[in-house]
Design a protein around this motif. Structure first.
Motif, mmCIF file in Angstrom:
data_model
loop_
_atom_site.group_PDB
_atom_site.id
_atom_site.type_symbol
_atom_site.label_atom_id
_atom_site.label_comp_id
_atom_site.label_asym_id
_atom_site.label_seq_id
_atom_site.Cartn_x
_atom_site.Cartn_y
_atom_site.Cartn_z
ATOM 1 N N ALA A 95 5.855 3.769 1.795
ATOM 2 C CA ALA A 95 6.440 4.903 2.512
ATOM 3 C C ALA A 95 7.328 4.422 3.649
ATOM 4 N N SER A 96 6.914 3.310 4.265
ATOM 5 C CA SER A 96 7.705 2.792 5.388
ATOM 6 C C SER A 96 9.053 2.249 4.928
ATOM 7 N N ARG A 109 9.285 10.950 2.916
ATOM 8 C CA ARG A 109 8.100 10.123 3.188
ATOM 9 C C ARG A 109 6.815 10.930 3.061
ATOM 10 N N GLU A 110 6.830 12.132 3.613
ATOM 11 C CA GLU A 110 5.611 12.946 3.614
ATOM 12 C C GLU A 110 5.165 13.271 2.190
ATOM 13 N N THR A 157 0.881 -1.147 0.000
ATOM 14 C CA THR A 157 0.000 0.000 0.000
ATOM 15 C C THR A 157 0.926 1.206 0.000
ATOM 16 N N CYS A 158 0.363 2.363 -0.163
ATOM 17 C CA CYS A 158 1.192 3.562 -0.111
ATOM 18 C C CYS A 158 1.912 3.649 1.235
ATOM 19 N N GLU A 159 1.190 3.315 2.284
ATOM 20 C CA GLU A 159 1.792 3.397 3.621
ATOM 21 C C GLU A 159 2.963 2.421 3.747
ATOM 22 N N HIS A 160 2.755 1.225 3.162
ATOM 23 C CA HIS A 160 3.828 0.219 3.227
ATOM 24 C C HIS A 160 5.061 0.727 2.475
ATOM 25 N N LEU A 179 3.999 10.030 0.421
ATOM 26 C CA LEU A 179 2.707 9.550 0.906
ATOM 27 C C LEU A 179 1.567 10.434 0.394
#
Lengths: 178, 140
Positions: free
Chosen positions: A117-118, A128-129, A112-115, A132
């Motif tokens: 980004a991590s 990251r910001e 996912t986008c969050e993944h 995301l």
């Protein structure tokens, strides 16, 4: 090139337009050289059409190069969209994700986008910001720059850096390291 | 500022940063500030130079170790001062910003896109139209 056309293009040469196209086609992921030629033709046709039908929008060399660059960028995006479509319909060559948000939707990366980004280095918060925000389509680059209180060039740069970082991360050994 | 001189200067800045693993910022070599300003000005006003310089810079970075190229990509570079660049060019930027811009293909491409394609950024200031800046038109 005819004199009339040269005048309409304010002296911008075909070679200059081709170089502008190359700039886009050779950014990561690259458009294969054989397809770059097709995109160059498309851009040239669009620039000629614009110059002859809307001379008011082509007042100087910067206008011409700027327009060619915008068309090349759009053509490049279309190219990868078509490749993606041909892959889902079982036609054509295998799709290579062209943007990190495509990577996020690719089940092979389970992400996912969050993944994604991590996976970016945690010491560069803005990387990251920006990633995301753009990956989740929370706004255009201009809007994200405003949201994060940073400059537009910084947002563009961070996005490109995140894209390159993730592309390297997912690159298979056969694809090389350069 | 020839392409060859520009790429040697870029390599020098990359060398300095590579030799200082703890450094947080890239540096302009002593006495070369004006040259870096000239390099960036030329890159932003001459497409052919820009393409060749960015291509050469990518190749130069590609010759370095993978770890170092990743460090360059993620070292926490300074913000790019768009408005100042559009208005007054590169003359008044801090050394660390000059060195960062001159050694980052992504930063150069971002600035160029903002300068040439962002309708909201406004027209560039007098620096962009100075005779020496636009001499390339005569050369073309």
């Amino acid at each position: 090139m005819s004199d009339q056309l040269a005048n309409a293009l304010h002296g911008v040469t075909l070679a200059q337009i081709r170089r502008t196209v190359s700039k886009w086609c050779r950014s990561t992921p690259r458009v294969p050289p054989e397809d770059e030629a097709d995109i160059a033709q498309e851009v040239l046709k669009a620039v000629w059409t614009k110059a002859s039908t809307s001379p008011g929008h082509m007042r100087n060399q910067s206008d011409v190069i700027g327009y060619a660059s915008r068309v090349a960028r759009n053509c490049r995006a279309d190219y990868f969209t078509k490749r993606k479509r041909s892959r889902t319909t079982g036609e054509g060559v295998e799709h290579v994700p062209s943007r990190p948000d495509e990577l996020a939707r690719d089940p092979r990366h389970g992400g996912t986008c969050e993944h994604l980004a991590s996976l970016l280095p945690d010491h560069v918060a803005l990387l990251r910001e920006v990633f995301l925000a753009l990956c989740l389509e929370q706004g255009t680059q201009v809007e994200v720059a405003h949201l994060l209180k940073t400059s537009l060039s910084t947002v563009r740069r961070r996005w490109a850096e995140a894209e390159e970082f993730l592309t390297r991360l997912f690159r298979t050994p056969e694809e090389g390291t350069s | 500022m020839t392409l060859e001189v520009a790429l040697v200067l870029a390599a020098e800045m990359l060398d300095l940063f590579e030799r200082s693993p703890q450094a947080k910022r890239l540096q302009v070599p002593v006495g070369r500030r004006d040259d870096v300003v000239a390099l960036l000005t030329r890159a932003m006003t001459r497409q052919e130079f820009f393409d060749q310089y960015v291509g050469g810079l990518r190749a130069e970075i590609g010759r370095r170790s993978k770890a170092y190229s990743l460090r360059l990509l993620t070292y926490g570079s300074p913000e790019i001062p768009d408005a100042q660049i559009v208005a007054t060019g590169f003359t008044d930027l801090p050394d660390e910003v000059l060195a960062d811009l001159a050694t980052s293909p992504h930063a150069l491409e971002a600035v160029k896109e903002t300068l040439f394609e962002d309708e909201n950024s406004g027209a560039p200031g007098p620096w962009f139209f100075a005779p020496e800046t636009f001499r390339w038109r005569d050369e073309a």
